[in-house]
Design a protein around this motif. Structure first.
Motif, mmCIF file in Angstrom:
data_model
loop_
_atom_site.group_PDB
_atom_site.id
_atom_site.type_symbol
_atom_site.label_atom_id
_atom_site.label_comp_id
_atom_site.label_asym_id
_atom_site.label_seq_id
_atom_site.Cartn_x
_atom_site.Cartn_y
_atom_site.Cartn_z
ATOM 1 N N GLN A 231 0.849 -1.196 0.000
ATOM 2 C CA GLN A 231 0.000 0.000 0.000
ATOM 3 C C GLN A 231 0.879 1.239 0.000
ATOM 4 O OE1 GLN A 231 -2.316 -0.623 3.499
ATOM 5 N NE2 GLN A 231 -0.686 -0.069 4.890
ATOM 6 N N PRO A 232 0.339 2.380 -0.433
ATOM 7 C CA PRO A 232 1.133 3.604 -0.422
ATOM 8 C C PRO A 232 1.544 3.975 1.005
ATOM 9 C CG PRO A 232 -0.833 3.886 -1.767
ATOM 10 C CD PRO A 232 -0.994 2.588 -1.035
ATOM 11 N N ALA A 233 2.784 4.409 1.136
ATOM 12 C CA ALA A 233 3.334 4.850 2.423
ATOM 13 C C ALA A 233 4.567 5.691 2.119
ATOM 14 C CB ALA A 233 3.697 3.648 3.293
ATOM 15 N N GLY A 234 5.067 6.380 3.121
ATOM 16 C CA GLY A 234 6.333 7.073 2.967
ATOM 17 C C GLY A 234 7.427 6.019 2.828
ATOM 18 N N ALA B 219 8.498 12.081 -1.231
ATOM 19 C CA ALA B 219 7.929 13.355 -0.781
ATOM 20 C C ALA B 219 6.501 13.182 -0.274
ATOM 21 C CB ALA B 219 7.970 14.376 -1.920
ATOM 22 N N LYS B 220 5.864 12.088 -0.679
ATOM 23 C CA LYS B 220 4.529 11.743 -0.185
ATOM 24 C C LYS B 220 4.371 10.224 -0.267
ATOM 25 C CE LYS B 220 1.731 12.223 -4.381
ATOM 26 N NZ LYS B 220 0.622 12.912 -4.996
ATOM 27 N N PRO B 221 3.316 9.667 0.301
ATOM 28 C CA PRO B 221 3.151 8.206 0.258
ATOM 29 C C PRO B 221 3.096 7.667 -1.172
ATOM 30 C CG PRO B 221 1.669 9.169 1.880
ATOM 31 C CD PRO B 221 2.264 10.314 1.107
ATOM 32 N N ALA C 117 13.262 6.767 -8.298
ATOM 33 C CA ALA C 117 12.050 7.503 -8.653
ATOM 34 C C ALA C 117 10.945 6.978 -7.751
ATOM 35 C CB ALA C 117 11.694 7.280 -10.119
ATOM 36 N N PHE C 118 10.378 7.846 -6.941
ATOM 37 C CA PHE C 118 9.270 7.481 -6.058
ATOM 38 C C PHE C 118 8.002 7.725 -6.860
ATOM 39 C CE2 PHE C 118 12.885 8.547 -3.418
ATOM 40 C CZ PHE C 118 12.932 7.472 -2.544
ATOM 41 N N VAL C 119 7.205 6.668 -7.039
ATOM 42 C CA VAL C 119 6.139 6.669 -8.033
ATOM 43 C C VAL C 119 4.770 6.416 -7.399
ATOM 44 C CG1 VAL C 119 5.382 5.641 -10.220
ATOM 45 C CG2 VAL C 119 7.833 5.783 -9.696
#
Length: 166
Positions: A89-92, A132-134, A107-109
């Motif tokens: 799941q999305p997270a930092g 920078a965000k989840p 690359a945070f996608v």
């Protein structure tokens, strides 16, 4: 076989069986750990991604163990290849480069394939580089790959992992 009797321990005793079993499990665990910490993982599943007109052949690290090893111990990687880290799941997400020999860019996608931010990472460093965000995905490529192609935050990647996600 009376000659060998007494040479081998009696493994019919519960305590000896238990000890032998534990010793065997410990040996296998240590052998597996030593192997996984010294060798690059080259046999992960792959997925084809796109960044504009550019193709990326990415290994997919989707289990905890695969993500923990990542690109450690790789001495080289073709320019069109990378590794896509997939989280439940999305997270930092934060990455470091311990035991990683190659300079990489992460690359945070986001779920829809949009690059949230990029981070150049120095080899064999424990410096932390975070999203920078989840996010659910992180794509590591050779350092400079994104910059040479003008790919930056806001660029949307294509491919099966991002299809149907918004």
């Amino acid at each position: 076989m009376p000659v060998l009797q007494g040479f081998f321990p009696d493994t019919t005793q519960p305590s000896m069986k238990s000890f032998a079993f534990r010793l065997g499990v410990l040996f296998l665990a240590v052998a597996g750990l030593a192997h996984s910490q010294e060798a690059p993982q080259l046999d992960l599943p792959r997925v084809r991604l796109t960044a504009g007109m550019y193709q990326i052949d990415a290994q997919v690290a989707h289990t905890h163990e695969q993500r923990a090893t990542g690109l450690m111990f790789r001495r080289d990687m073709p320019q069109h290849e990378g590794m896509l880290f997939v989280f439940e799941q999305p997270a930092g997400q934060c990455f470091w480069m311990k035991n990683t020999l190659l300079p990489l860019t992460a690359a945070f996608v986001a779920d829809d394939g949009t690059i949230v931010n990029l981070a150049d990472m120095k080899p064999q460093s424990t410096d932390s580089h975070c999203s920078a965000k989840p996010v659910r995905y992180v794509l590591e490529m050779n350092q400079g790959w994104f910059a040479k192609r003008g790919i930056k935050a806001g660029t949307r990647l294509g491919g099966q992992p991002f299809e149907g996600r918004k």
